[in-house]
Scaffold this motif. Structure first.
Motif, PDB file in Angstrom:
ATOM      1  N   SER A 161       0.300  16.862   2.354  1.00 42.27           N
ATOM      2  CA  SER A 161       0.527  16.638   3.784  1.00 42.27           C
ATOM      3  C   SER A 161       0.732  15.153   4.057  1.00 42.27           C
ATOM      4  CB  SER A 161      -0.668  17.142   4.592  1.00 42.27           C
ATOM      5  OG  SER A 161      -0.608  16.667   5.925  1.00 42.27           O
ATOM      6  N   LEU A 162       1.927  14.805   4.496  1.00 41.70           N
ATOM      7  CA  LEU A 162       2.253  13.409   4.775  1.00 41.70           C
ATOM      8  C   LEU A 162       1.320  12.816   5.824  1.00 41.70           C
ATOM      9  CD1 LEU A 162       4.142  11.013   4.284  1.00 41.70           C
ATOM     10  CD2 LEU A 162       5.648  11.934   6.035  1.00 41.70           C
ATOM     11  N   ILE A 163       1.063  13.551   6.881  1.00 45.06           N
ATOM     12  CA  ILE A 163       0.215  13.051   7.969  1.00 45.06           C
ATOM     13  C   ILE A 163      -1.188  12.710   7.471  1.00 45.06           C
ATOM     14  CG2 ILE A 163      -0.850  13.634  10.194  1.00 45.06           C
ATOM     15  CD1 ILE A 163       2.148  13.201  10.421  1.00 45.06           C
ATOM     16  N   THR A 164      -1.779  13.608   6.669  1.00 41.51           N
ATOM     17  CA  THR A 164      -3.142  13.345   6.221  1.00 41.51           C
ATOM     18  C   THR A 164      -3.198  12.207   5.205  1.00 41.51           C
ATOM     19  OG1 THR A 164      -3.108  15.095   4.532  1.00 41.51           O
ATOM     20  CG2 THR A 164      -3.946  15.693   6.715  1.00 41.51           C
ATOM     21  N   ILE A 165      -2.166  12.076   4.366  1.00 39.11           N
ATOM     22  CA  ILE A 165      -2.129  10.955   3.419  1.00 39.11           C
ATOM     23  C   ILE A 165      -2.045   9.642   4.201  1.00 39.11           C
ATOM     24  CG2 ILE A 165      -0.754   9.792   1.630  1.00 39.11           C
ATOM     25  CD1 ILE A 165      -2.229  12.193   0.526  1.00 39.11           C
ATOM     26  N   LEU A 166      -1.163   9.582   5.181  1.00 47.95           N
ATOM     27  CA  LEU A 166      -1.026   8.360   5.981  1.00 47.95           C
ATOM     28  C   LEU A 166      -2.312   8.051   6.746  1.00 47.95           C
ATOM     29  CD1 LEU A 166       2.616   8.776   7.324  1.00 47.95           C
ATOM     30  CD2 LEU A 166       1.806   7.161   5.582  1.00 47.95           C
ATOM     31  N   SER A 167      -3.055   9.072   7.140  1.00 53.60           N
ATOM     32  CA  SER A 167      -4.284   8.859   7.912  1.00 53.60           C
ATOM     33  C   SER A 167      -5.367   8.149   7.103  1.00 53.60           C
ATOM     34  CB  SER A 167      -4.820  10.187   8.453  1.00 53.60           C
ATOM     35  OG  SER A 167      -5.408  10.949   7.418  1.00 53.60           O
ATOM     36  N   GLY A 223       0.826  -1.205   0.000  1.00 54.82           N
ATOM     37  CA  GLY A 223       0.000   0.000   0.000  1.00 54.82           C
ATOM     38  C   GLY A 223       0.859   1.253   0.000  1.00 54.82           C
ATOM     39  N   ILE A 224       0.243   2.350   0.378  1.00 53.30           N
ATOM     40  CA  ILE A 224       0.974   3.623   0.427  1.00 53.30           C
ATOM     41  C   ILE A 224       1.325   3.886   1.891  1.00 53.30           C
ATOM     42  CG2 ILE A 224       0.921   6.089  -0.107  1.00 53.30           C
ATOM     43  CD1 ILE A 224      -0.954   5.470  -2.422  1.00 53.30           C
ATOM     44  N   HIS A 225       2.475   3.356   2.287  1.00 48.56           N
ATOM     45  CA  HIS A 225       2.986   3.535   3.649  1.00 48.56           C
ATOM     46  C   HIS A 225       3.918   4.744   3.648  1.00 48.56           C
ATOM     47  CE1 HIS A 225       6.767   1.629   2.317  1.00 48.56           C
ATOM     48  NE2 HIS A 225       5.963   0.856   1.594  1.00 48.56           N
ATOM     49  N   ALA A 226       4.750   4.910   4.648  1.00 54.08           N
ATOM     50  CA  ALA A 226       5.541   6.132   4.828  1.00 54.08           C
ATOM     51  C   ALA A 226       6.415   6.495   3.628  1.00 54.08           C
ATOM     52  CB  ALA A 226       6.391   6.014   6.086  1.00 54.08           C
ATOM     53  N   ARG A 227       7.172   5.552   3.070  1.00 49.17           N
ATOM     54  CA  ARG A 227       8.077   5.899   1.972  1.00 49.17           C
ATOM     55  C   ARG A 227       7.328   6.342   0.727  1.00 49.17           C
ATOM     56  NH1 ARG A 227      10.533   4.485  -2.477  1.00 49.17           N
ATOM     57  NH2 ARG A 227       9.532   2.468  -2.659  1.00 49.17           N
ATOM     58  N   PRO A 228       6.391   5.551   0.210  1.00 50.39           N
ATOM     59  CA  PRO A 228       5.677   6.033  -0.969  1.00 50.39           C
ATOM     60  C   PRO A 228       4.831   7.283  -0.690  1.00 50.39           C
ATOM     61  CG  PRO A 228       4.855   3.871  -0.317  1.00 50.39           C
ATOM     62  CD  PRO A 228       6.039   4.172   0.533  1.00 50.39           C
ATOM     63  N   ALA A 229       4.309   7.397   0.510  1.00 53.59           N
ATOM     64  CA  ALA A 229       3.535   8.599   0.843  1.00 53.59           C
ATOM     65  C   ALA A 229       4.426   9.831   0.806  1.00 53.59           C
ATOM     66  CB  ALA A 229       2.881   8.446   2.218  1.00 53.59           C
ATOM     67  N   SER A 230       5.651   9.710   1.301  1.00 55.99           N
ATOM     68  CA  SER A 230       6.556  10.861   1.266  1.00 55.99           C
ATOM     69  C   SER A 230       6.949  11.193  -0.169  1.00 55.99           C
ATOM     70  CB  SER A 230       7.787  10.644   2.147  1.00 55.99           C
ATOM     71  OG  SER A 230       8.595   9.604   1.644  1.00 55.99           O
ATOM     72  N   MET A 231       7.090  10.183  -1.033  1.00 52.72           N
ATOM     73  CA  MET A 231       7.361  10.424  -2.452  1.00 52.72           C
ATOM     74  C   MET A 231       6.184  11.157  -3.088  1.00 52.72           C
ATOM     75  SD  MET A 231       8.989   6.730  -3.550  1.00 52.72           S
ATOM     76  CE  MET A 231       8.860   7.060  -5.300  1.00 52.72           C
ATOM     77  N   PHE A 232       4.981  10.720  -2.757  1.00 55.42           N
ATOM     78  CA  PHE A 232       3.765  11.327  -3.290  1.00 55.42           C
ATOM     79  C   PHE A 232       3.697  12.807  -2.891  1.00 55.42           C
ATOM     80  CE2 PHE A 232      -0.656  12.545  -3.366  1.00 55.42           C
ATOM     81  CZ  PHE A 232      -1.207  11.854  -4.431  1.00 55.42           C
ATOM     82  N   VAL A 233       3.901  13.079  -1.603  1.00 56.76           N
ATOM     83  CA  VAL A 233       3.824  14.446  -1.084  1.00 56.76           C
ATOM     84  C   VAL A 233       4.912  15.320  -1.701  1.00 56.76           C
ATOM     85  CG1 VAL A 233       4.093  15.856   1.007  1.00 56.76           C
ATOM     86  CG2 VAL A 233       2.651  13.805   1.053  1.00 56.76           C
ATOM     87  N   LYS A 234       6.126  14.790  -1.802  1.00 55.94           N
ATOM     88  CA  LYS A 234       7.232  15.550  -2.386  1.00 55.94           C
ATOM     89  C   LYS A 234       6.895  15.953  -3.825  1.00 55.94           C
ATOM     90  CE  LYS A 234      12.194  15.389  -3.243  1.00 55.94           C
ATOM     91  NZ  LYS A 234      13.409  14.599  -3.167  1.00 55.94           N
ATOM     92  N   THR A 235       6.315  15.036  -4.578  1.00 58.07           N
ATOM     93  CA  THR A 235       5.922  15.336  -5.956  1.00 58.07           C
ATOM     94  C   THR A 235       4.758  16.329  -5.984  1.00 58.07           C
ATOM     95  OG1 THR A 235       6.687  13.164  -6.670  1.00 58.07           O
ATOM     96  CG2 THR A 235       5.171  14.316  -8.138  1.00 58.07           C
ATOM     97  N   ALA A 236       3.771  16.118  -5.127  1.00 57.58           N
ATOM     98  CA  ALA A 236       2.596  16.995  -5.097  1.00 57.58           C
ATOM     99  C   ALA A 236       2.975  18.443  -4.789  1.00 57.58           C
ATOM    100  CB  ALA A 236       1.586  16.483  -4.073  1.00 57.58           C
ATOM    101  N   THR A 237       3.948  18.638  -3.914  1.00 51.88           N
ATOM    102  CA  THR A 237       4.328  20.001  -3.530  1.00 51.88           C
ATOM    103  C   THR A 237       5.018  20.758  -4.659  1.00 51.88           C
ATOM    104  OG1 THR A 237       6.372  19.211  -2.513  1.00 51.88           O
ATOM    105  CG2 THR A 237       4.485  19.508  -1.059  1.00 51.88           C
ATOM    106  N   GLN A 238       5.412  20.070  -5.709  1.00 58.37           N
ATOM    107  CA  GLN A 238       6.041  20.742  -6.855  1.00 58.37           C
ATOM    108  C   GLN A 238       5.005  21.445  -7.740  1.00 58.37           C
ATOM    109  OE1 GLN A 238       8.317  17.686  -8.790  1.00 58.37           O
ATOM    110  NE2 GLN A 238       9.713  17.449  -7.068  1.00 58.37           N
ATOM    111  N   PHE A 239       3.730  21.184  -7.502  1.00 58.59           N
ATOM    112  CA  PHE A 239       2.668  21.789  -8.297  1.00 58.59           C
ATOM    113  C   PHE A 239       2.009  22.926  -7.526  1.00 58.59           C
ATOM    114  CE2 PHE A 239       3.101  17.463  -9.894  1.00 58.59           C
ATOM    115  CZ  PHE A 239       3.248  17.706 -11.250  1.00 58.59           C
ATOM    116  N   LYS A 240       1.521  23.925  -8.257  1.00 58.69           N
ATOM    117  CA  LYS A 240       0.841  25.067  -7.637  1.00 58.69           C
ATOM    118  C   LYS A 240      -0.589  24.722  -7.244  1.00 58.69           C
ATOM    119  CE  LYS A 240       3.604  28.480 -10.043  1.00 58.69           C
ATOM    120  NZ  LYS A 240       3.658  29.520 -11.057  1.00 58.69           N
TER     121      LYS A 240
END
Length: 88
Positions: A46-52, A13-30
């Protein structure tokens, strides 16, 4: 607003590592980016909300973006989920 649905396919699933990759990519967009599962919506930057959301294998999620680069943001993030974050 642009939205696309996808099913989480990687075994863990989308645990901490892939979630952080997702968030890092998402923050590159306006655009504002959200991820929705079972009626619960999380801020895609937001890493916390994605993990939640507890995105396990088989979770049906909707990735949405609203803003100038919304289409590119959604397409990029969908491709990340499709690639199983390089885990398999």
């Amino acid at each position: 607003m642009i939205s696309k649905e996808i099913v989480v396919a990687n075994k863990t699933g989308i645990h901490a590592r892939p979630a952080s990759m997702f968030v890092k990519t998402a923050t590159q967009f306006k655009s504002n980016i959200t991820v929705t599962k079972d009626g619960k919506t999380a801020n895609g930057k937001s890493l916390i909300t994605i993990l939640s959301l507890q995105l396990v294998k088989g979770s049906n999620i909707t990735i949405s973006a609203d803003g100038a680069d919304a289409a590119e943001a959604v397409d990029t993030l969908i491709k990340m989920v499709e690639s199983k974050f390089g885990e398999e």
